[in-house]
Design an enzyme around this catalytic site. Structure first.
Site, PDB file in Angstrom:
ATOM      1  N   LYS A  80      -9.738  17.242 -12.031  1.00 53.88           N
ATOM      2  CA  LYS A  80      -9.986  17.326 -10.591  1.00 53.88           C
ATOM      3  C   LYS A  80      -9.638  18.742 -10.147  1.00 53.88           C
ATOM      4  CE  LYS A  80      -8.549  14.906  -6.324  1.00 53.88           C
ATOM      5  NZ  LYS A  80      -7.750  13.773  -5.809  1.00 53.88           N
ATOM      6  N   SER A 155     -10.179  10.426  -2.977  1.00 45.74           N
ATOM      7  CA  SER A 155     -10.682  11.789  -3.022  1.00 45.74           C
ATOM      8  C   SER A 155     -11.092  12.256  -4.424  1.00 45.74           C
ATOM      9  CB  SER A 155      -9.628  12.767  -2.482  1.00 45.74           C
ATOM     10  OG  SER A 155      -8.473  12.729  -3.294  1.00 45.74           O
ATOM     11  N   SER A 179      -6.317   7.696  -4.122  1.00 42.35           N
ATOM     12  CA  SER A 179      -7.416   8.581  -4.519  1.00 42.35           C
ATOM     13  C   SER A 179      -7.841   8.524  -5.976  1.00 42.35           C
ATOM     14  CB  SER A 179      -7.062  10.023  -4.180  1.00 42.35           C
ATOM     15  OG  SER A 179      -7.412  10.272  -2.852  1.00 42.35           O
TER      16      SER A 179
HETATM   17  N1  GLN Z   1      -7.801   8.129   1.225  1.00 43.72           N
HETATM   18  C1  GLN Z   1      -6.435   8.542   1.361  1.00 43.72           C
HETATM   19  C2  GLN Z   1      -6.321   9.669   2.356  1.00 43.72           C
HETATM   20  O1  GLN Z   1      -7.312  10.131   2.819  1.00 43.72           O
HETATM   21  C3  GLN Z   1      -5.845   8.847   0.042  1.00 43.72           C
HETATM   22  C4  GLN Z   1      -5.951  10.258  -0.389  1.00 43.72           C
HETATM   23  C5  GLN Z   1      -5.310  10.516  -1.705  1.00 43.72           C
HETATM   24  O2  GLN Z   1      -4.814   9.600  -2.368  1.00 43.72           O
HETATM   25  N2  GLN Z   1      -5.259  11.768  -2.069  1.00 43.72           N
HETATM   26  O3  GLN Z   1      -5.245  10.082   2.666  1.00 43.72           O
END
Ligand code: GLN
Length: 480
Positions: A80, A155, A179
């Protein structure tokens, strides 16, 4: 027969060992798949074609020379784009870091290299890992491999889509509120968030440091275990890494004697019919494997989302203050100092990131700090205690990973609250620091549904053994 890019680690290792196939062959198969799909899906932000082939070649030479091999020797993996890889761009999905070159390797990158892995490139993500759809990337949305009109989740959407479309054998992601697990669920792959402190965060672009963990996205549970064995461990560069017993994978055939808890709160409104149906089927499957299922109460678990959306922006506002045009990436030129800060941030950061910085700055400001941040920290303690007492009675908690399957591109971008609700089942594990894994449990209208298992602190061995037994059982079921 599977093509080489579709293999799991175990399958690839067997072929490499037999000498029928080389790491260069496997790497080329992945690169070919990337070349044919990346234009349409926007999964990789960068591909290191020459270097990957050189690394594969070196692995083949090691094997031929009879040298000691690492656990991932010759296996192509993606990172990532918030994980540092020395000398390469690390944008974290943001325009402000468009020209930022990593000065060193993240600890996990170093461990992958030492383990012999071939690093293929960097995958797309929501800007600074904030989002659930990969639509908030400054470099364009990633498309779902099965339906390009849909999102892959986020994400770590690029990593999930890369594994699901066999552009690599496995990928690393990061999980602050879901994420790794939610995109894994959307794309039909396995995603593991380790216990907080199991894997070093050194070299991960920080989002909310007390919640962030790096973890694997893989084609099966066994591969996730292999990666966790390699990546885990105390690291002097991350003082939150914990001295606990190392994780060693164990296997089990059935779930006799395993006590699984089903939180009553997990069945509230908002779950789509398809997700509900497949989760109910999964629970029956777990029972037929011999597990006992009990409904449990997790007081305050419902507050996890609220707690997360206070604590996370607070930490975001502090962590992202370093992006001011001075030290990292983009700098707006020829302005007085304070205007340089303001213009660089205004220009370099996206709307969702700014929203969270503002929310966090507000929640930490004098007069509000006690009402928001301190209050959320107190409720976090209550949530941890609720899990602690639940794990005295049961071994594993099961929930859906996400309330819906992959949604349409654009469907939630104008409604941040709708987007935040995607995290309803995943944030609890981050707020409490628990390990959790998502794995495929079915398909609804052609789209994968994910099942989440949450384990006790540092009990990834039990967590993954249960997930592995379930995975084998599901593989036998004709409707998957
Ligand atoms: N969807 C969550 C957020 O927007 C999780 C993001 C993540 O785990 N990096 O904060």
């Amino acid at each position: 027969m599977k093509s080489l890019n579709e293999l799991t680690f175990t399958e690839a290792r067997r072929l490499l060992k037999s000498g029928d196939v080389s790491s260069v062959d496997v790497t080329k198969a992945c690169l070919k798949q990337i070349a044919s799909l990346n234009g349409a899906l926007n999964v990789f932000l960068e591909v290191y074609e020459d270097e990957a082939l050189e690394a594969a070649d070196r692995s083949d030479a090691r094997r031929l020379d009879g040298k000691t091999l690492g656990p991932l020797d010759g296996l192509p993996i993606a990172l990532k784009d918030n994980i540092l890889y020395q000398g390469r761009r690390c944008t974290s999905g943001s325009k402000i870091l468009e020209s930022y070159i990593a000065p060193c390797d993240a600890t996990v990158t170093r461990k992958l290299k030492e383990g012999g892995a071939v690093i293929l490139g960097k995958t797309n993500m929501d800007e600074f890992a904030m989002g659930s759809s990969t639509e908030y990337s400054a470099y364009g949305a990633t498309k779902h491999p099965r339906d390009p009109e849909r999102v892959p989740g986020g994400s770590s959407g690029g990593s999930a889509a890369a594994v699901a479309s066999s552009m690599c054998l496995a990928a690393l992601g990061s999980d602050t509120g879901g994420s790794i697990r939610q995109p894994a669920a959307f794309c039909g792959v396995v995603g593991l968030k380790p216990t907080y402190g199991r894997v070093s965060r050194s070299g991960l672009v920080a989002m909310a440091s007390s919640l962030d963990q790096i973890g694997p996205l893989t084609k099966n549970v066994e591969d996730a275990a292999t990666l966790l064995e390699l990546l885990q461990g105390v690291d002097s560069a991350d003082q939150t890494t914990a001295i606990e017993e190392d994780f060693t994978a164990i296997e089990r055939e059935d779930l006799k004697g395993v006590k699984i808890g089903l939180p009553r709160q997990a069945w509230g409104n908002g779950i789509s019919d398809g997700v509900r149906e497949d989760t109910e089927q999964a629970i029956k499957d777990l029972e037929s494997l011999g597990a006992t299922i009990t409904e449990i109460d997790l007081p305050f678990a419902e507050e996890s989302l609220a707690v997360y959306y206070v604590l996370m922006p607070c930490e975001v506002s502090a962590n992202l203050s370093r992006f001011d045009g001075m030290r990292y990436g983009l700098r707006m030129q020829n302005l007085p100092l304070f205007e340089t800060y303001a213009a660089s941030r205004a220009h370099g950061l996206g709307t969702e990131v700014k929203r969270r910085i503002l929310l966090g700055t507000f929640a930490l400001s004098r007069g509000y700090y006690d009402a928001y941040y301190v209050q959320a920290k107190k409720v976090q303690t209550l949530i941890k205690r609720a899990y602690e007492s639940a794990f005295q009675e049961i071994d594993i908690i099961v929930t859906p990973t996400a309330p819906t399957t992959a949604f349409k591109i654009g469907e939630k971008t104008n409604d941040p609250l709708e987007m935040y609700l995607e995290d309803i089942f995943t944030v609890g594990a981050n707020v409490a620091g628990l390990p959790a894994v998502s794995l495929p449990c079915g398909n609804h209208e052609g789209l994968p549904v994910g099942l989440q298992f949450i384990g006790n602190w540092f009990r990834e061995d039990k967590l993954l053994s249960v997930a592995g037994a379930y995975e084998k059982f599901v593989a036998m079921r004709p409707r998957i």
